[in-house]
Design a protein around this motif. Structure first.
Motif, PDB file in Angstrom:
ATOM      1  N   GLU A  62      15.120 -34.839  10.488  1.00 25.37           N
ATOM      2  CA  GLU A  62      15.389 -36.324  11.126  1.00 25.37           C
ATOM      3  C   GLU A  62      15.289 -37.277  10.159  1.00 25.37           C
ATOM      4  OE1 GLU A  62      12.253 -36.460  13.855  1.00 25.37           O
ATOM      5  OE2 GLU A  62      13.169 -35.004  15.430  1.00 25.37           O
ATOM      6  N   ALA A  63      14.650 -37.166   8.986  1.00 21.92           N
ATOM      7  CA  ALA A  63      14.599 -38.146   7.917  1.00 21.92           C
ATOM      8  C   ALA A  63      15.814 -38.146   7.248  1.00 21.92           C
ATOM      9  CB  ALA A  63      13.468 -38.132   6.706  1.00 21.92           C
ATOM     10  N   LEU A  64      16.445 -36.893   6.944  1.00 19.60           N
ATOM     11  CA  LEU A  64      17.666 -36.630   6.563  1.00 19.60           C
ATOM     12  C   LEU A  64      18.931 -37.439   7.211  1.00 19.60           C
ATOM     13  CD1 LEU A  64      19.730 -35.762   3.998  1.00 19.60           C
ATOM     14  CD2 LEU A  64      19.430 -33.314   5.181  1.00 19.60           C
ATOM     15  N   VAL A  65      18.862 -37.190   8.469  1.00 16.90           N
ATOM     16  CA  VAL A  65      19.862 -37.845   9.314  1.00 16.90           C
ATOM     17  C   VAL A  65      19.577 -39.123   9.466  1.00 16.90           C
ATOM     18  CG1 VAL A  65      20.453 -37.924  11.730  1.00 16.90           C
ATOM     19  CG2 VAL A  65      19.931 -35.928  11.048  1.00 16.90           C
ATOM     20  N   GLY A  66      18.466 -39.732   9.498  1.00 13.98           N
ATOM     21  CA  GLY A  66      18.187 -41.370   9.371  1.00 13.98           C
ATOM     22  C   GLY A  66      18.911 -41.873   8.087  1.00 13.98           C
ATOM     23  N   HIS A  67      18.638 -41.201   6.844  1.00 15.38           N
ATOM     24  CA  HIS A  67      19.159 -41.540   5.616  1.00 15.38           C
ATOM     25  C   HIS A  67      20.739 -41.431   5.845  1.00 15.38           C
ATOM     26  CE1 HIS A  67      19.561 -42.355   1.078  1.00 15.38           C
ATOM     27  NE2 HIS A  67      20.452 -41.022   1.056  1.00 15.38           N
ATOM     28  N   ILE A  68      21.291 -40.498   6.319  1.00 12.39           N
ATOM     29  CA  ILE A  68      22.837 -40.421   6.362  1.00 12.39           C
ATOM     30  C   ILE A  68      23.439 -41.678   6.983  1.00 12.39           C
ATOM     31  CG2 ILE A  68      24.534 -39.069   7.127  1.00 12.39           C
ATOM     32  CD1 ILE A  68      22.920 -36.677   6.675  1.00 12.39           C
ATOM     33  N   LEU A  69      22.735 -41.827   8.143  1.00 13.24           N
ATOM     34  CA  LEU A  69      23.250 -43.078   9.105  1.00 13.24           C
ATOM     35  C   LEU A  69      22.915 -44.480   8.323  1.00 13.24           C
ATOM     36  CD1 LEU A  69      22.076 -41.709  12.786  1.00 13.24           C
ATOM     37  CD2 LEU A  69      24.345 -41.284  11.546  1.00 13.24           C
ATOM     38  N   ARG A  70      22.043 -44.491   7.638  1.00 12.14           N
ATOM     39  CA  ARG A  70      21.822 -45.794   7.030  1.00 12.14           C
ATOM     40  C   ARG A  70      22.646 -46.083   5.847  1.00 12.14           C
ATOM     41  NH1 ARG A  70      16.319 -44.094   7.944  1.00 12.14           N
ATOM     42  NH2 ARG A  70      16.282 -43.329   5.730  1.00 12.14           N
ATOM     43  N   PHE A  76      28.306 -46.824   2.109  1.00 14.70           N
ATOM     44  CA  PHE A  76      28.078 -45.960   1.153  1.00 14.70           C
ATOM     45  C   PHE A  76      27.800 -44.522   1.835  1.00 14.70           C
ATOM     46  CE2 PHE A  76      26.603 -49.749  -0.863  1.00 14.70           C
ATOM     47  CZ  PHE A  76      27.405 -49.923  -2.087  1.00 14.70           C
ATOM     48  N   GLY A  77      28.973 -44.007   2.529  1.00 13.67           N
ATOM     49  CA  GLY A  77      28.478 -42.593   3.235  1.00 13.67           C
ATOM     50  C   GLY A  77      28.521 -41.632   2.245  1.00 13.67           C
ATOM     51  N   LEU A  78      27.744 -40.604   2.775  1.00 14.91           N
ATOM     52  CA  LEU A  78      27.557 -39.406   1.987  1.00 14.91           C
ATOM     53  C   LEU A  78      28.545 -38.450   2.398  1.00 14.91           C
ATOM     54  CD1 LEU A  78      23.550 -39.114   2.400  1.00 14.91           C
ATOM     55  CD2 LEU A  78      25.112 -40.258   0.716  1.00 14.91           C
ATOM     56  N   THR A  79      29.235 -37.635   1.340  1.00 21.04           N
ATOM     57  CA  THR A  79      30.040 -36.581   1.486  1.00 21.04           C
ATOM     58  C   THR A  79      29.191 -35.337   1.919  1.00 21.04           C
ATOM     59  OG1 THR A  79      29.904 -35.594  -0.674  1.00 21.04           O
ATOM     60  CG2 THR A  79      31.757 -37.300   0.050  1.00 21.04           C
ATOM     61  N   ILE A  80      29.993 -34.173   2.505  1.00 15.98           N
ATOM     62  CA  ILE A  80      29.261 -33.013   2.753  1.00 15.98           C
ATOM     63  C   ILE A  80      28.644 -32.417   1.744  1.00 15.98           C
ATOM     64  CG2 ILE A  80      29.638 -30.839   3.692  1.00 15.98           C
ATOM     65  CD1 ILE A  80      31.833 -31.512   5.390  1.00 15.98           C
ATOM     66  N   THR A  81      28.928 -32.368   0.618  1.00 19.72           N
ATOM     67  CA  THR A  81      28.489 -31.786  -1.071  1.00 19.72           C
ATOM     68  C   THR A  81      27.110 -32.749  -1.114  1.00 19.72           C
ATOM     69  OG1 THR A  81      30.584 -31.334  -1.776  1.00 19.72           O
ATOM     70  CG2 THR A  81      28.910 -31.607  -3.305  1.00 19.72           C
ATOM     71  N   ASP A  82      27.273 -34.151  -0.896  1.00 18.99           N
ATOM     72  CA  ASP A  82      26.096 -34.962  -1.057  1.00 18.99           C
ATOM     73  C   ASP A  82      24.948 -34.490  -0.202  1.00 18.99           C
ATOM     74  OD1 ASP A  82      27.501 -36.506  -2.979  1.00 18.99           O
ATOM     75  OD2 ASP A  82      27.994 -38.066  -1.440  1.00 18.99           O
ATOM     76  N   TRP A 112      25.141 -26.625   6.334  1.00 21.86           N
ATOM     77  CA  TRP A 112      25.767 -27.454   6.901  1.00 21.86           C
ATOM     78  C   TRP A 112      26.388 -27.502   8.266  1.00 21.86           C
ATOM     79  CZ3 TRP A 112      26.412 -32.444   7.430  1.00 21.86           C
ATOM     80  CH2 TRP A 112      27.801 -32.854   7.968  1.00 21.86           C
ATOM     81  N   GLN A 113      26.863 -26.390   8.744  1.00 19.18           N
ATOM     82  CA  GLN A 113      27.561 -26.315   9.878  1.00 19.18           C
ATOM     83  C   GLN A 113      26.379 -26.222  11.054  1.00 19.18           C
ATOM     84  OE1 GLN A 113      29.945 -22.634   9.071  1.00 19.18           O
ATOM     85  NE2 GLN A 113      31.766 -23.828   9.360  1.00 19.18           N
ATOM     86  N   CYS A 121      24.808 -36.464  16.459  1.00 18.36           N
ATOM     87  CA  CYS A 121      25.142 -37.826  16.307  1.00 18.36           C
ATOM     88  C   CYS A 121      25.652 -37.957  14.845  1.00 18.36           C
ATOM     89  CB  CYS A 121      23.578 -38.546  16.131  1.00 18.36           C
ATOM     90  SG  CYS A 121      22.682 -37.977  14.919  1.00 18.36           S
ATOM     91  N   SER A 122      25.636 -36.851  14.093  1.00 21.05           N
ATOM     92  CA  SER A 122      26.481 -37.056  12.809  1.00 21.05           C
ATOM     93  C   SER A 122      27.897 -36.334  12.878  1.00 21.05           C
ATOM     94  CB  SER A 122      25.675 -36.790  11.611  1.00 21.05           C
ATOM     95  OG  SER A 122      25.288 -35.051  11.844  1.00 21.05           O
ATOM     96  N   SER A 123      28.895 -36.729  12.152  1.00 21.50           N
ATOM     97  CA  SER A 123      30.234 -36.060  11.961  1.00 21.50           C
ATOM     98  C   SER A 123      30.991 -36.575  10.907  1.00 21.50           C
ATOM     99  CB  SER A 123      30.972 -36.572  13.377  1.00 21.50           C
ATOM    100  OG  SER A 123      31.351 -38.016  13.381  1.00 21.50           O
ATOM    101  N   VAL A 124      32.023 -35.707  10.567  1.00 21.65           N
ATOM    102  CA  VAL A 124      32.635 -36.066   9.178  1.00 21.65           C
ATOM    103  C   VAL A 124      33.691 -37.271   9.737  1.00 21.65           C
ATOM    104  CG1 VAL A 124      33.948 -35.292   7.407  1.00 21.65           C
ATOM    105  CG2 VAL A 124      32.013 -33.980   8.317  1.00 21.65           C
TER     106      VAL A 124
END
Length: 245
Positions: A62-70, A76-82, A112-113, A121-124
């Motif tokens: 959940e913390a990782l999802v929050g960091h991705i959305l922020r 500064f969107g994160l890639t799949i590799t990030d 990742w999948q 809630c997260s998508s590429v």
């Protein structure tokens, strides 16, 4: 829930000789994969959860999802590799047992999948470029000040209740050569061609204007060069204005 279902199948199989439920029938009746049912009954493992535990703890995911959305909100969107590398770092720092690649210091693509499926809630998405000057203006204070000034100016002109006098104009770039769309072709063919007026076209600036009553003014097309070609003026909307720069 799974334990209750499997216990029911176990009782049915034990009484099979007296007309009990078969494995195939139990699988269809309770919507449980037949291979899963066979494996559970073979090992008599009825108490373990239906799915394997995730590598990262729920709070860490959940913390990782929050960091991705922020990061996405800040441009500064994160890639799949990030994201995969961050998952590896979280697993290492938390001391959890994992099967990630220690050489690449990254989680696997299969992780990742599964992570994406657990958090829909997260998508590429493909990122759009945004200049630093524009991004600096995208904050509540600047936007609020802009609309306050706009409202004061409209009050001064007394046009808030006159939508026919409120116009908005915007420009866009249009190529003289159209971009071919997708077409149905023969499977296995290396390339599918579409005829165009040229290999590379020139960029034309189109200026469009519309008012608050949805009344559209004739567009203005601005070409490069000294004179406007009569060929380019053909089939234009009625009363279109032409110019050159």
């Amino acid at each position: 829930m799974w334990a209750k279902r499997l216990e029911t199948k176990k009782d049915g199989l034990q009484s099979k000789e007296s007309g009990g439920m078969s494995k195939l029938k139990a699988s269809k009746l309770y919507n449980i994969p037949r291979t899963t049912l066979l494996r559970r009954l073979k090992t008599m493992d009825l108490d373990s959860p239906a799915t394997k535990a995730t590598v990262l703890a729920i709070k860490d995911e959940e913390a990782l999802v929050g960091h991705i959305l922020r990061m996405e909100e800040r441009g500064f969107g994160l890639t799949i590799t990030d994201v995969r590398k961050l998952a590896y770092e979280i697993a290492v720092r938390s001391g959890r047992k994992h099967c990630f690649n220690n050489d690449k210091k990254s989680a696997g693509y299969d992780w990742w999948q599964c992570f994406r499926d657990r958090h829909p809630c997260s998508s590429v998405r493909i990122q759009e470029g945004l200049s630093a000057a524009r991004s600096s203006m995208l904050n509540p204070n600047v936007i609020s000040a802009y609309f306050q000034k706009l409202g004061s100016f409209m009050d001064k002109l007394n046009i808030k209740d006159k939508p026919q006098q409120i116009f908005n104009a915007d420009e866009t770039g249009v190529s003289t050569v159209h971009d071919p769309s997708k077409a149905v072709g023969k499977r296995g063919q290396k390339s599918v061609h579409s005829k165009t007026s040229g290999e590379r076209g020139e960029n034309v600036t189109a200026l469009c204007c519309v008012n608050a009553e949805a009344r559209v003014l004739p567009p203005m097309l601005i070409f490069k060069g000294q004179r406007v070609s009569q060929t380019l003026m053909g089939n234009a909307p009625a009363k279109t204005l032409f110019a050159c720069i």
